[in-house]
Design a protein around this motif. Structure first.
Motif, PDB file in Angstrom:
ATOM      1  N   PRO A 140      11.750 -15.084  -1.588  1.00 31.51           N
ATOM      2  CA  PRO A 140      11.284 -15.367  -0.231  1.00 31.51           C
ATOM      3  C   PRO A 140      11.517 -14.134   0.658  1.00 31.51           C
ATOM      4  O   PRO A 140      12.529 -13.451   0.497  1.00 31.51           O
ATOM      5  N   SER A 141      10.583 -13.860   1.559  1.00 32.25           N
ATOM      6  CA  SER A 141      10.770 -12.687   2.422  1.00 32.25           C
ATOM      7  C   SER A 141      10.143 -12.850   3.800  1.00 32.25           C
ATOM      8  O   SER A 141       9.278 -13.697   4.012  1.00 32.25           O
ATOM      9  N   VAL A 142      10.659 -12.013   4.705  1.00 32.85           N
ATOM     10  CA  VAL A 142      10.044 -11.829   6.019  1.00 32.85           C
ATOM     11  C   VAL A 142       9.860 -10.319   6.124  1.00 32.85           C
ATOM     12  O   VAL A 142      10.778  -9.605   6.527  1.00 32.85           O
ATOM     13  N   ALA A 143       8.701  -9.848   5.715  1.00 33.79           N
ATOM     14  CA  ALA A 143       8.514  -8.388   5.595  1.00 33.79           C
ATOM     15  C   ALA A 143       8.757  -7.679   6.920  1.00 33.79           C
ATOM     16  O   ALA A 143       9.335  -6.590   6.949  1.00 33.79           O
ATOM     17  N   VAL A 144       8.349  -8.294   8.037  1.00 33.44           N
ATOM     18  CA  VAL A 144       8.485  -7.625   9.336  1.00 33.44           C
ATOM     19  C   VAL A 144       9.942  -7.433   9.765  1.00 33.44           C
ATOM     20  O   VAL A 144      10.241  -6.508  10.503  1.00 33.44           O
ATOM     21  N   SER A 145      10.845  -8.299   9.304  1.00 28.98           N
ATOM     22  CA  SER A 145      12.253  -8.119   9.678  1.00 28.98           C
ATOM     23  C   SER A 145      13.050  -7.475   8.549  1.00 28.98           C
ATOM     24  O   SER A 145      14.181  -7.036   8.737  1.00 28.98           O
ATOM     25  N   GLY A 146      12.468  -7.447   7.362  1.00 27.98           N
ATOM     26  CA  GLY A 146      13.149  -6.849   6.218  1.00 27.98           C
ATOM     27  C   GLY A 146      13.906  -7.867   5.377  1.00 27.98           C
ATOM     28  O   GLY A 146      14.439  -7.534   4.323  1.00 27.98           O
ATOM     29  N   GLU A 147      13.915  -9.108   5.823  1.00 27.83           N
ATOM     30  CA  GLU A 147      14.610 -10.150   5.060  1.00 27.83           C
ATOM     31  C   GLU A 147      14.000 -10.274   3.656  1.00 27.83           C
ATOM     32  O   GLU A 147      12.784 -10.377   3.517  1.00 27.83           O
ATOM     33  N   GLY A 148      14.863 -10.257   2.646  1.00 25.88           N
ATOM     34  CA  GLY A 148      14.405 -10.442   1.266  1.00 25.88           C
ATOM     35  C   GLY A 148      13.985  -9.158   0.568  1.00 25.88           C
ATOM     36  O   GLY A 148      13.812  -9.134  -0.652  1.00 25.88           O
ATOM     37  N   ILE A 149      13.834  -8.072   1.326  1.00 22.51           N
ATOM     38  CA  ILE A 149      13.318  -6.834   0.722  1.00 22.51           C
ATOM     39  C   ILE A 149      14.358  -6.190  -0.219  1.00 22.51           C
ATOM     40  O   ILE A 149      14.004  -5.654  -1.269  1.00 22.51           O
ATOM     41  N   LYS A 150      15.628  -6.304   0.152  1.00 18.83           N
ATOM     42  CA  LYS A 150      16.677  -5.752  -0.704  1.00 18.83           C
ATOM     43  C   LYS A 150      16.660  -6.467  -2.066  1.00 18.83           C
ATOM     44  O   LYS A 150      16.726  -5.835  -3.111  1.00 18.83           O
ATOM     45  N   LYS A 151      16.528  -7.791  -2.010  1.00 18.26           N
ATOM     46  CA  LYS A 151      16.465  -8.577  -3.254  1.00 18.26           C
ATOM     47  C   LYS A 151      15.246  -8.185  -4.075  1.00 18.26           C
ATOM     48  O   LYS A 151      15.312  -8.086  -5.301  1.00 18.26           O
ATOM     49  N   LEU A 152      14.131  -7.988  -3.392  1.00 18.19           N
ATOM     50  CA  LEU A 152      12.898  -7.610  -4.083  1.00 18.19           C
ATOM     51  C   LEU A 152      13.080  -6.266  -4.776  1.00 18.19           C
ATOM     52  O   LEU A 152      12.734  -6.100  -5.951  1.00 18.19           O
ATOM     53  N   ARG A 153      13.672  -5.329  -4.058  1.00 16.72           N
ATOM     54  CA  ARG A 153      13.910  -4.002  -4.612  1.00 16.72           C
ATOM     55  C   ARG A 153      14.830  -4.077  -5.844  1.00 16.72           C
ATOM     56  O   ARG A 153      14.575  -3.450  -6.868  1.00 16.72           O
ATOM     57  N   GLU A 154      15.890  -4.877  -5.721  1.00 17.09           N
ATOM     58  CA  GLU A 154      16.823  -5.025  -6.842  1.00 17.09           C
ATOM     59  C   GLU A 154      16.126  -5.617  -8.070  1.00 17.09           C
ATOM     60  O   GLU A 154      16.380  -5.203  -9.199  1.00 17.09           O
ATOM     61  N   LEU A 155      15.261  -6.569  -7.812  1.00 17.28           N
ATOM     62  CA  LEU A 155      14.544  -7.208  -8.908  1.00 17.28           C
ATOM     63  C   LEU A 155      13.573  -6.229  -9.573  1.00 17.28           C
ATOM     64  O   LEU A 155      13.449  -6.194 -10.802  1.00 17.28           O
ATOM     65  N   ILE A 156      12.908  -5.420  -8.760  1.00 22.71           N
ATOM     66  CA  ILE A 156      11.988  -4.406  -9.289  1.00 22.71           C
ATOM     67  C   ILE A 156      12.751  -3.464 -10.222  1.00 22.71           C
ATOM     68  O   ILE A 156      12.317  -3.184 -11.340  1.00 22.71           O
ATOM     69  N   VAL A 157      13.903  -3.001  -9.759  1.00 27.92           N
ATOM     70  CA  VAL A 157      14.717  -2.080 -10.558  1.00 27.92           C
ATOM     71  C   VAL A 157      15.096  -2.737 -11.882  1.00 27.92           C
ATOM     72  O   VAL A 157      14.952  -2.146 -12.958  1.00 27.92           O
ATOM     73  N   LYS A 158      15.533  -3.987 -11.786  1.00 26.64           N
ATOM     74  CA  LYS A 158      15.967  -4.709 -12.981  1.00 26.64           C
ATOM     75  C   LYS A 158      14.806  -4.855 -13.983  1.00 26.64           C
ATOM     76  O   LYS A 158      14.979  -4.608 -15.185  1.00 26.64           O
ATOM     77  N   ILE A 159      13.647  -5.231 -13.497  1.00 28.18           N
ATOM     78  CA  ILE A 159      12.500  -5.448 -14.383  1.00 28.18           C
ATOM     79  C   ILE A 159      12.038  -4.133 -15.011  1.00 28.18           C
ATOM     80  O   ILE A 159      11.805  -4.067 -16.219  1.00 28.18           O
ATOM     81  N   LEU A 160      11.962  -3.075 -14.214  1.00 24.80           N
ATOM     82  CA  LEU A 160      11.486  -1.802 -14.762  1.00 24.80           C
ATOM     83  C   LEU A 160      12.480  -1.219 -15.769  1.00 24.80           C
ATOM     84  O   LEU A 160      12.080  -0.646 -16.768  1.00 24.80           O
ATOM     85  N   ARG A 161      13.776  -1.406 -15.509  1.00 29.45           N
ATOM     86  CA  ARG A 161      14.769  -0.956 -16.488  1.00 29.45           C
ATOM     87  C   ARG A 161      14.613  -1.732 -17.786  1.00 29.45           C
ATOM     88  O   ARG A 161      14.667  -1.159 -18.864  1.00 29.45           O
ATOM     89  N   GLY A 162      14.389  -3.007 -17.673  1.00 27.43           N
ATOM     90  CA  GLY A 162      14.189  -3.869 -18.847  1.00 27.43           C
ATOM     91  C   GLY A 162      12.988  -3.426 -19.649  1.00 27.43           C
ATOM     92  O   GLY A 162      13.049  -3.333 -20.864  1.00 27.43           O
ATOM     93  N   ASN A 163      11.883  -3.118 -18.940  1.00 26.53           N
ATOM     94  CA  ASN A 163      10.656  -2.643 -19.595  1.00 26.53           C
ATOM     95  C   ASN A 163      10.928  -1.431 -20.461  1.00 26.53           C
ATOM     96  O   ASN A 163      10.483  -1.336 -21.584  1.00 26.53           O
ATOM     97  N   ARG A 164      11.674  -0.501 -19.861  1.00 23.75           N
ATOM     98  CA  ARG A 164      11.928   0.763 -20.540  1.00 23.75           C
ATOM     99  C   ARG A 164      12.705   0.522 -21.832  1.00 23.75           C
ATOM    100  O   ARG A 164      12.418   1.113 -22.853  1.00 23.75           O
ATOM    101  N   ILE A 165      13.663  -0.397 -21.765  1.00 26.83           N
ATOM    102  CA  ILE A 165      14.460  -0.686 -22.953  1.00 26.83           C
ATOM    103  C   ILE A 165      13.577  -1.363 -24.016  1.00 26.83           C
ATOM    104  O   ILE A 165      13.581  -0.977 -25.167  1.00 26.83           O
ATOM    105  N   GLU A 166      12.752  -2.306 -23.565  1.00 28.36           N
ATOM    106  CA  GLU A 166      11.836  -2.980 -24.499  1.00 28.36           C
ATOM    107  C   GLU A 166      10.930  -1.980 -25.202  1.00 28.36           C
ATOM    108  O   GLU A 166      10.693  -2.057 -26.395  1.00 28.36           O
ATOM    109  N   ASN A 167      10.398  -1.030 -24.414  1.00 32.76           N
ATOM    110  CA  ASN A 167       9.464  -0.061 -24.955  1.00 32.76           C
ATOM    111  C   ASN A 167      10.082   0.875 -25.986  1.00 32.76           C
ATOM    112  O   ASN A 167       9.389   1.450 -26.810  1.00 32.76           O
ATOM    113  N   ARG A 168      11.397   1.013 -25.889  1.00 34.57           N
ATOM    114  CA  ARG A 168      12.084   1.918 -26.800  1.00 34.57           C
ATOM    115  C   ARG A 168      12.201   1.311 -28.199  1.00 34.57           C
ATOM    116  O   ARG A 168      12.275   1.999 -29.179  1.00 34.57           O
ATOM    117  N   VAL A 169      12.213  -0.026 -28.245  1.00 33.37           N
ATOM    118  CA  VAL A 169      12.422  -0.709 -29.523  1.00 33.37           C
ATOM    119  C   VAL A 169      11.219  -0.503 -30.447  1.00 33.37           C
ATOM    120  O   VAL A 169      10.098  -0.559 -29.990  1.00 33.37           O
TER     121      VAL A 169
END
Ligand SMILES: Nc1nc2c(ncn2[C@@H]2O[C@H](COP(=O)(O)OP(=O)(O)O)[C@@H](O)[C@H]2O)c(=O)[nH]1
Ligand SMILES: [Mg+2]
Length: 169
Positions: A140-169
């Motif tokens: 959930p987010s309120v883009a204009v106030s920034g609410e939820g954006i930190k969580k979104l960013r953290e999730l993006i990092v987590k998913i992209l790191r996961g992708n990279r590990i998957e791709n290595r296998v």
């Protein structure tokens, strides 16, 4: 790495885009059209990740040039993550595109934006329920106030790191 922001027009994609990216933003025209889209980047683990703010679209079966450009941006190059920004006050209509995007089976996150307006209108959305129904993470987010954006960013990092590990296998 490439992240695509997709969603209906006027749901807050560009505000989310601005919050995720730095100051260097490139405005491009989709080849052969006057349709514009924005390209920026985010640094994750010292690597530049491209983020594209696609033109607003209601469907992946395009009915105009902007929608066609959005669909092409998605299909033309490999996409590592789709951030589907939706308007929490108009969930039903927005989920039409969400379900189409889901069929592509790309890594995907739902950004449930405008929850401030939804709250004001007494619209309550059960996030865990929605996550379970869709099978993707919901932030959930309120883009204009920034609410939820930190969580979104953290999730993006987590998913992209996961992708990279998957791709290595
Ligand atoms: N109240 C509220 N307004 C928002 C939010 N996110 C975006 N907006 C506003 O909604 C309008 C559309 O946002 P924009 O990012 O241009 O939407 P886009 O067409 O999806 O790129 C703008 O006036 C934004 O300031 C939000 O979370 N809450
Ligand atoms: Mg926009």
């Amino acid at each position: 790495m490439r992240i695509l922001l997709m969603g209906n027009p006027n749901v807050g994609k560009s505000v989310v885009f601005n919050r995720l990216t730095g100051i260097k933003v490139i405005i491009s025209n989709y080849p052969g059209t006057t349709v514009e889209f924005l390209e920026g980047s985010m640094i994750i683990d010292n690597k530049k990740v491209k983020i594209i703010d696609a033109p607003g679209t209601y469907s992946l079966i395009p009915s105009d040039r902007a929608e066609e450009a959005a669909a092409h941006l998605l299909m033309r190059e490999p996409t590592d993550l789709v951030i589907n920004v939706v308007d929490a006050t108009n969930l039903e209509r927005n989920l039409y595109l969400t379900l189409q995007l889901k069929e592509l089976t790309l890594p995907m996150v739902l950004d449930l934006n405008m929850i401030d307006v939804a709250r004001e209108r007494g619209i309550e959305i059960d996030t865990p329920d929605l996550e379970q129904a869709l099978g993707i993470p919901v932030i959930p987010s309120v883009a204009v106030s920034g609410e939820g954006i930190k969580k979104l960013r953290e999730l993006i990092v987590k998913i992209l790191r996961g992708n990279r590990i998957e791709n290595r296998v």
